[in-house]
Design a protein around this motif. Structure first.
Motif, PDB file in Angstrom:
ATOM      1  N   VAL A  23      51.940  55.444  25.818  1.00  0.00           N
ATOM      2  CA  VAL A  23      51.475  54.037  26.261  1.00  0.00           C
ATOM      3  C   VAL A  23      52.141  54.047  27.686  1.00  0.00           C
ATOM      4  CG1 VAL A  23      52.464  51.679  25.984  1.00  0.00           C
ATOM      5  CG2 VAL A  23      51.766  52.979  24.095  1.00  0.00           C
ATOM      6  N   MET A  24      53.492  54.730  27.968  1.00  0.00           N
ATOM      7  CA  MET A  24      54.077  54.727  29.218  1.00  0.00           C
ATOM      8  C   MET A  24      53.428  55.501  30.591  1.00  0.00           C
ATOM      9  SD  MET A  24      57.708  55.839  27.438  1.00  0.00           S
ATOM     10  CE  MET A  24      58.643  56.184  29.044  1.00  0.00           C
ATOM     11  N   LEU A  25      52.407  56.460  30.163  1.00  0.00           N
ATOM     12  CA  LEU A  25      51.779  57.235  31.163  1.00  0.00           C
ATOM     13  C   LEU A  25      51.185  56.195  32.172  1.00  0.00           C
ATOM     14  CD1 LEU A  25      51.301  59.895  32.363  1.00  0.00           C
ATOM     15  CD2 LEU A  25      49.247  59.877  30.656  1.00  0.00           C
ATOM     16  N   PRO A  26      50.453  55.354  31.752  1.00  0.00           N
ATOM     17  CA  PRO A  26      49.632  54.481  32.536  1.00  0.00           C
ATOM     18  C   PRO A  26      50.296  53.416  33.445  1.00  0.00           C
ATOM     19  CG  PRO A  26      49.034  53.758  30.387  1.00  0.00           C
ATOM     20  CD  PRO A  26      49.734  55.123  30.483  1.00  0.00           C
ATOM     21  N   ILE A  27      51.488  52.932  32.704  1.00  0.00           N
ATOM     22  CA  ILE A  27      52.355  51.846  33.071  1.00  0.00           C
ATOM     23  C   ILE A  27      53.193  52.715  34.256  1.00  0.00           C
ATOM     24  CG2 ILE A  27      54.367  50.744  32.653  1.00  0.00           C
ATOM     25  CD1 ILE A  27      53.669  50.436  29.845  1.00  0.00           C
ATOM     26  N   MET A  28      53.401  53.837  34.096  1.00  0.00           N
ATOM     27  CA  MET A  28      54.346  54.841  35.257  1.00  0.00           C
ATOM     28  C   MET A  28      53.471  54.956  36.481  1.00  0.00           C
ATOM     29  SD  MET A  28      55.799  58.672  34.914  1.00  0.00           S
ATOM     30  CE  MET A  28      56.501  58.295  33.329  1.00  0.00           C
ATOM     31  N   SER A  82      51.793  52.608  38.232  1.00  0.00           N
ATOM     32  CA  SER A  82      51.876  51.422  38.852  1.00  0.00           C
ATOM     33  C   SER A  82      53.353  50.831  38.780  1.00  0.00           C
ATOM     34  CB  SER A  82      51.069  50.104  38.590  1.00  0.00           C
ATOM     35  OG  SER A  82      51.182  49.798  37.165  1.00  0.00           O
ATOM     36  N   ASN A  83      54.238  51.193  37.804  1.00  0.00           N
ATOM     37  CA  ASN A  83      55.639  50.475  37.696  1.00  0.00           C
ATOM     38  C   ASN A  83      56.494  51.534  36.768  1.00  0.00           C
ATOM     39  OD1 ASN A  83      57.679  49.024  37.523  1.00  0.00           O
ATOM     40  ND2 ASN A  83      56.297  47.065  36.613  1.00  0.00           N
ATOM     41  N   LEU A  84      57.033  52.278  38.073  1.00  0.00           N
ATOM     42  CA  LEU A  84      57.877  53.341  37.194  1.00  0.00           C
ATOM     43  C   LEU A  84      58.904  52.736  36.827  1.00  0.00           C
ATOM     44  CD1 LEU A  84      58.886  56.499  36.992  1.00  0.00           C
ATOM     45  CD2 LEU A  84      59.812  56.264  39.333  1.00  0.00           C
ATOM     46  N   SER A  85      59.688  51.834  37.255  1.00  0.00           N
ATOM     47  CA  SER A  85      61.012  51.121  36.751  1.00  0.00           C
ATOM     48  C   SER A  85      60.693  50.722  35.260  1.00  0.00           C
ATOM     49  CB  SER A  85      61.410  50.150  37.577  1.00  0.00           C
ATOM     50  OG  SER A  85      60.449  49.010  37.756  1.00  0.00           O
ATOM     51  N   THR A  86      59.585  50.068  35.057  1.00  0.00           N
ATOM     52  CA  THR A  86      59.303  49.460  33.695  1.00  0.00           C
ATOM     53  C   THR A  86      59.082  50.670  32.871  1.00  0.00           C
ATOM     54  OG1 THR A  86      58.015  47.606  34.406  1.00  0.00           O
ATOM     55  CG2 THR A  86      57.479  48.405  32.273  1.00  0.00           C
ATOM     56  N   ALA A  87      58.580  51.769  33.170  1.00  0.00           N
ATOM     57  CA  ALA A  87      58.543  52.954  32.275  1.00  0.00           C
ATOM     58  C   ALA A  87      59.590  53.489  31.799  1.00  0.00           C
ATOM     59  CB  ALA A  87      57.310  54.020  33.099  1.00  0.00           C
ATOM     60  N   MET A  89      49.050  59.136  50.171  1.00  0.00           N
ATOM     61  CA  MET A  89      48.575  59.936  48.758  1.00  0.00           C
ATOM     62  C   MET A  89      47.572  58.920  48.002  1.00  0.00           C
ATOM     63  SD  MET A  89      51.564  60.407  45.917  1.00  0.00           S
ATOM     64  CE  MET A  89      50.992  61.431  44.129  1.00  0.00           C
ATOM     65  N   ARG A  90      46.535  59.647  47.287  1.00  0.00           N
ATOM     66  CA  ARG A  90      45.734  58.745  46.837  1.00  0.00           C
ATOM     67  C   ARG A  90      45.547  59.109  45.166  1.00  0.00           C
ATOM     68  NH1 ARG A  90      40.474  59.458  50.938  1.00  0.00           N
ATOM     69  NH2 ARG A  90      41.579  58.503  52.817  1.00  0.00           N
ATOM     70  N   GLY A  91      44.720  58.326  44.439  1.00  0.00           N
ATOM     71  CA  GLY A  91      44.848  58.558  43.103  1.00  0.00           C
ATOM     72  C   GLY A  91      45.471  57.544  42.331  1.00  0.00           C
ATOM     73  N   PRO A  92      45.481  57.324  40.939  1.00  0.00           N
ATOM     74  CA  PRO A  92      46.211  56.522  40.178  1.00  0.00           C
ATOM     75  C   PRO A  92      47.743  56.500  40.380  1.00  0.00           C
ATOM     76  CG  PRO A  92      45.517  58.358  38.836  1.00  0.00           C
ATOM     77  CD  PRO A  92      44.850  58.546  40.163  1.00  0.00           C
ATOM     78  N   PHE A  93      48.180  57.570  40.836  1.00  0.00           N
ATOM     79  CA  PHE A  93      49.695  57.830  41.067  1.00  0.00           C
ATOM     80  C   PHE A  93      49.939  57.708  42.710  1.00  0.00           C
ATOM     81  CE2 PHE A  93      49.184  59.472  36.800  1.00  0.00           C
ATOM     82  CZ  PHE A  93      50.184  59.067  36.152  1.00  0.00           C
ATOM     83  N   VAL A 120      65.277  48.876  45.042  1.00  0.00           N
ATOM     84  CA  VAL A 120      64.221  47.939  44.498  1.00  0.00           C
ATOM     85  C   VAL A 120      63.271  48.498  43.256  1.00  0.00           C
ATOM     86  CG1 VAL A 120      62.383  46.681  45.307  1.00  0.00           C
ATOM     87  CG2 VAL A 120      64.181  47.199  46.954  1.00  0.00           C
ATOM     88  N   THR A 121      63.125  47.709  42.300  1.00  0.00           N
ATOM     89  CA  THR A 121      62.425  47.971  41.125  1.00  0.00           C
ATOM     90  C   THR A 121      61.152  46.983  40.873  1.00  0.00           C
ATOM     91  OG1 THR A 121      63.876  46.668  39.738  1.00  0.00           O
ATOM     92  CG2 THR A 121      64.412  49.075  40.177  1.00  0.00           C
TER      93      THR A 121
END
Length: 410
Positions: free
Chosen positions: A154-159, A161-166, A216-220, A354-355
């Motif tokens: 669950v955390m992988l895709p959240i990371m 776009s939103n590292l702080s939430t992960a 940097m390109r891609g989902p991350f 900033v998060t």
């Protein structure tokens, strides 16, 4: 479903209503830019108040839903939210909405929401239910790895776009492991591995993309944003941070707002904020700065007390509850609310990078308000069940005493 109002948790309701009152007052103060853009007070403020009303209704209804129904529904919600979260990293997905450079939102049937909020809620419910099944020492290892895999998926895709939430989700899962008495050798191994992995990613992104100013390109691709924010927060204080730029405008005006609020114990009083007109998204991530500006250190500590009281109330309810899944679920939800609030406050006062974490129930955002209200509804429901169970036990004891034969000694 029996609606027995006698056993509703009035303490939880009091804290919930108190936070809503703060939210409405802060909303009127911090939404000046939205009101100016839309030319109406009723637009941005009215829509948020509507979400608050819907949240109160949701909390009221959910408190009467049995805890085992909530646990069952958590699995279905986790499956749906995980699919939605993964959809946000699919290039060209027409359902995904990008706001402020982050593809965290999904629009379905005209409704825009963050699937990560649904994932946070359902993941806590599922992990709590899994850990509650531990009966032996072998079970601890089994369910530790099971919950680790579920959380990781669950955390992988959240990371992306939103590292702080992960990271926040990881922190709550860690706390649930501790409450479930998972051995330290397992939990610390995960923590050490996560720290090493994040440090490695930081080095690769920092020296490979941020410093050479390569795209940097891609989902991350937002990893460059994470590294830039961390670098800016910990950079040497040579006075450059006081030079206003597009990158630090939030931190600068937030610091000014807090400085104004610190001139007196009660701040400049509600409605007298000046920085709300200059602080970008003052109604969202940095609303705590406006609260401090208008209510000073007294208001800041009062708000901290409210969030901590939610955690203390959850501890009190959980300590008297015999249902392990419900206890872990209650503690996980309370920890999520409290930890998210503290992180948001630390960022607003400049003690963290900033998060983008909203202040639960108070920051503007329909998804966040509704999901946080669901948190409260579930915790209230667990407390209600605990009170009703105690009442039934007391009635059984009284009945057994009345039916017992009277023995007299002659």
């Amino acid at each position: 479903m029996k609606l027995n109002l006698k056993n509703i948790d009035r303490t939880f309701w009091g804290l919930f209503i108190a936070l809503i009152v703060v939210a409405i007052i802060a909303l009127f103060s911090a939404s000046s830019t939205l009101v100016y853009q839309r030319g109406s007070v009723l637009g941005p403020i009215g829509s948020q108040i509507l979400f608050i009303i819907l949240g109160v209704v949701a909390a009221y209804i959910i408190q009467f839903i049995p805890a085992y129904w909530v646990r069952f529904g958590g699995y279905a919600l986790l499956a749906i939210s995980t699919l939605l979260v993964y959809s946000t990293i699919i290039p060209g997905n027409p359902l995904v909405v990008t706001i402020n450079g982050a593809a965290r939102w999904v629009r379905i049937a005209g409704i825009t929401f963050q699937p990560s909020e649904l994932a946070k809620l359902s993941l806590i419910i599922v992990v709590a239910d899994q850990l509650a099944r531990i009966r032996t020492e072998d079970d601890k290892r089994k369910y530790f790895y099971r919950t680790l895999i579920i959380a990781g998926v669950v955390m992988l895709p959240i990371m992306a776009s939103n590292l702080s939430t992960a990271v926040l989700i990881g922190l709550i899962i860690f706390c649930l492991w501790i409450l479930a008495r998972i051995p330290w050798k397992y939990t610390l191994s995960v923590v050490c591995s996560a720290v090493v992995a994040l440090a490695l990613v930081y080095a690769i992104v920092g020296f490979g993309f941020v410093r050479p100013q390569r795209e940097m390109r891609g989902p991350f691709k937002r990893a460059t944003t994470w590294v830039s924010r961390i670098d800016r927060h910990f950079e040497h204080d040579d006075g450059s941070k006081y030079i206003l730029t597009d990158d630090n405008i939030q931190e600068v005006y937030s610091a000014v707002a807090i400085a104004r609020g610190g001139t007196t114990p009660f701040g400049v009083l509600p409605g007298n904020s000046k920085e709300r007109d200059y602080l970008p998204l003052a109604f969202a991530d940095y609303i705590f700065a406006i609260i401090v500006e208008e209510s000073g250190i007294i208001g800041a500590f009062a708000l901290i007390f409210l969030y901590m009281a939610v955690l203390f109330r959850a501890c009190n309810v959980s300590s008297r509850y015999s249902d392990m899944p419900a206890m872990l679920m209650t503690m996980g939800l309370a920890l999520m609310i409290t930890c998210q609030a503290l992180i948001s406050m630390l960022v607003a006062v400049g003690l963290g990078p900033v998060t983008g974490q909203p202040l639960p129930l108070i920051s503007r955002g329909g998804t966040s308000v509704l999901i946080t209200s669901v948190y409260f509804g579930i915790m209230m429901g667990v407390s209600r069940e605990q009170l009703e169970l105690r009442e039934r036990v007391n009635e059984t004891i009284i009945d057994s005493q009345e039916d017992a034969p009277i023995v007299t000694l002659e």
